[in-house]
Design an enzyme around this catalytic site. Structure first.
Site, mmCIF file in Angstrom:
data_model
loop_
_atom_site.group_PDB
_atom_site.id
_atom_site.type_symbol
_atom_site.label_atom_id
_atom_site.label_comp_id
_atom_site.label_asym_id
_atom_site.label_seq_id
_atom_site.Cartn_x
_atom_site.Cartn_y
_atom_site.Cartn_z
ATOM 1 N N ASP A 31 0.830 -1.208 0.000
ATOM 2 C CA ASP A 31 0.000 0.000 0.000
ATOM 3 C C ASP A 31 0.867 1.262 0.000
ATOM 4 O O ASP A 31 2.015 1.242 0.424
ATOM 5 C CB ASP A 31 -0.913 -0.024 1.236
ATOM 6 C CG ASP A 31 -2.084 0.934 1.093
ATOM 7 O OD1 ASP A 31 -2.402 1.341 -0.036
ATOM 8 O OD2 ASP A 31 -2.685 1.282 2.132
ATOM 9 N N ASN A 79 -11.012 -2.570 -5.275
ATOM 10 C CA ASN A 79 -10.265 -1.517 -5.990
ATOM 11 C C ASN A 79 -10.951 -1.053 -7.275
ATOM 12 O O ASN A 79 -10.560 -0.038 -7.860
ATOM 13 C CB ASN A 79 -8.820 -1.955 -6.287
ATOM 14 C CG ASN A 79 -7.920 -1.945 -5.062
ATOM 15 O OD1 ASN A 79 -7.029 -2.773 -4.923
ATOM 16 N ND2 ASN A 79 -8.138 -0.999 -4.147
HETATM 17 C C1 IPE Z 1 -5.270 -2.800 -0.195
HETATM 18 O O1 IPE Z 1 -4.993 -1.448 -0.335
HETATM 19 C C2 IPE Z 1 -5.290 -3.473 -1.543
HETATM 20 C C3 IPE Z 1 -3.995 -3.612 -2.203
HETATM 21 C C4 IPE Z 1 -2.849 -3.268 -1.701
HETATM 22 C C5 IPE Z 1 -4.027 -4.176 -3.527
HETATM 23 P P1 IPE Z 1 -6.157 -0.367 -0.431
HETATM 24 O O2 IPE Z 1 -5.497 0.941 -0.629
HETATM 25 O O3 IPE Z 1 -7.154 -0.785 -1.432
HETATM 26 O O4 IPE Z 1 -6.814 -0.485 1.010
HETATM 27 P P2 IPE Z 1 -7.766 0.543 1.784
HETATM 28 O O5 IPE Z 1 -8.774 1.066 0.803
HETATM 29 O O6 IPE Z 1 -6.884 1.627 2.296
HETATM 30 O O7 IPE Z 1 -8.350 -0.258 2.896
HETATM 31 C C1 IPE Z 2 -1.631 0.306 -3.363
HETATM 32 O O1 IPE Z 2 -1.417 1.681 -3.371
HETATM 33 C C2 IPE Z 2 -1.883 -0.236 -4.750
HETATM 34 C C3 IPE Z 2 -3.281 -0.648 -4.987
HETATM 35 C C4 IPE Z 2 -4.214 -0.661 -4.096
HETATM 36 C C5 IPE Z 2 -3.597 -1.093 -6.318
HETATM 37 P P1 IPE Z 2 -2.620 2.728 -3.312
HETATM 38 O O2 IPE Z 2 -2.999 3.077 -4.690
HETATM 39 O O3 IPE Z 2 -3.728 2.211 -2.471
HETATM 40 O O4 IPE Z 2 -1.916 3.950 -2.616
HETATM 41 P P2 IPE Z 2 -2.544 4.905 -1.504
HETATM 42 O O5 IPE Z 2 -3.030 4.042 -0.391
HETATM 43 O O6 IPE Z 2 -3.659 5.656 -2.172
HETATM 44 O O7 IPE Z 2 -1.408 5.778 -1.103
HETATM 45 MG MG MG Z 3 -4.131 2.339 -0.499
#
Ligand code: IPE
Ligand code: IPE
Ligand code: MG
Length: 263
Positions: A31, A79
């Site tokens: 993340d 997502n």
């Molecule tokens: C979790 O991250 C999913 C992945 C890393 C693929 P998210 O960014 O989707 O999680 P939330 O929304 O903060 O819970």
């Molecule tokens: C994790 O990074 C990747 C996916 C969930 C696909 P994020 O895109 O969730 O990054 P933040 O949490 O918005 O910083």
């Molecule tokens: Mg995230």
């Protein structure tokens, strides 16, 4: 390019690690890609792009460390709520990753599996997944498992449906359903449970990842954003893991521990 050789005990020692104390299966919630980019005034996709480099480093490092399995959360079933542009760029990156890493996966002898609702992905991505799984099918190195369009509640719900159908058909009696029955209907069937769950970017939550499988995993959360997560961060997590006292509901692993606990 030859595969990177596995670390010797001396090399592990130099990192402050001992082979017998390593986690065998690490699961990662990668993340913070978006925040990494925003912090630099870049579009979010730059964070995802840079995150692929971390994937490459961490996959290679886990293989060199001799891990049994690495399971990476690449895209959750939730997502899809993201903007269309980000989704299409994420899918493009995934497809490129599958094509570009195929050779490396084979050179390193990695096993490869994808968990998640694959049939909902673009057919071109499904095809690349198939090709990589086929190319890696005779490998016997570390298992690299990617969770793509994965959600644990969906996984458990589908397992329940499959089991219910077996009961309906009279192939199974409800009374004989065990934890093993449930586990064998999950997408991770045949895989060991993670010993260590790493989450980058600081959030203290699981975000629908491997809910069944992480029952007794050790959790390790770092504020480091995924695009900045490299070998030293992984070593730090493993050192922390080595110092944990995993009791599985029992007592300390001492003379008064699990073996005498039933007395
Ligand atoms: C979790 O991250 C999913 C992945 C890393 C693929 P998210 O960014 O989707 O999680 P939330 O929304 O903060 O819970
Ligand atoms: C994790 O990074 C990747 C996916 C969930 C696909 P994020 O895109 O969730 O990054 P933040 O949490 O918005 O910083
Ligand atoms: Mg995230």
């Amino acid at each position: 390019m030859a595969p990177e050789p596995a670390y010797t005990d001396e090399q592990l020692d130099a990192f402050g690690l001992a082979r017998e104390q390593l986690a065998q299966h690490i699961a990662v919630i990668m993340d913070g890609n978006g925040r990494w980019a925003q912090q630099r005034g870049l579009p979010r996709v730059e964070g995802h792009r840079r995150g692929v480099q971390s994937v490459r480093s961490i996959v290679e490092e886990c293989s060199r460390l001799g891990l049994q399995q690495l399971t990476l959360y690449c895209f959750s079933s939730e997502n899809w709520k993201r903007p269309k542009l980000e989704l299409s760029l994420l899918m493009k990156l995934l497809r490129h990753y599958l094509v570009e890493e195929r050779r490396l996966i084979c050179e390193q002898g990695l096993q490869f599996r994808v968990i998640g609702k694959i049939d909902e992905l673009d057919p071109a991505i499904q095809r690349e997944i198939e090709l990589t799984e086929e190319a890696a099918s005779t490998n016997d190195g570390m298992m690299l498992c990617l969770a793509v369009n994965y959600g644990a509640r969906m996984e458990i719900t589908e397992a329940v449906q499959q089991i219910a159908r077996q009961v309906q058909r009279g192939e199974l009696s409800a009374d004989t359903i065990t934890e093993q029955t449930v586990a064998s209907h999950l997408m991770t069937s045949g895989m060991p449970d993670p010993d260590l769950l790493i989450r980058t970017a600081g959030e203290m939550r699981i975000s629908n990842y491997l809910l069944w499988q992480i029952s007794y995993s050790e959790l390790w959360v770092t504020d480091t954003y995924w695009p900045d997560f490299r070998e030293p961060n992984l070593h730090e997590a493993l050192k922390d893991f080595a110092a944990r006292d995993r009791r599985f509901g029992g007592l300390h692993n001492t003379s008064e521990g699990p073996s005498s606990a039933s007395a």
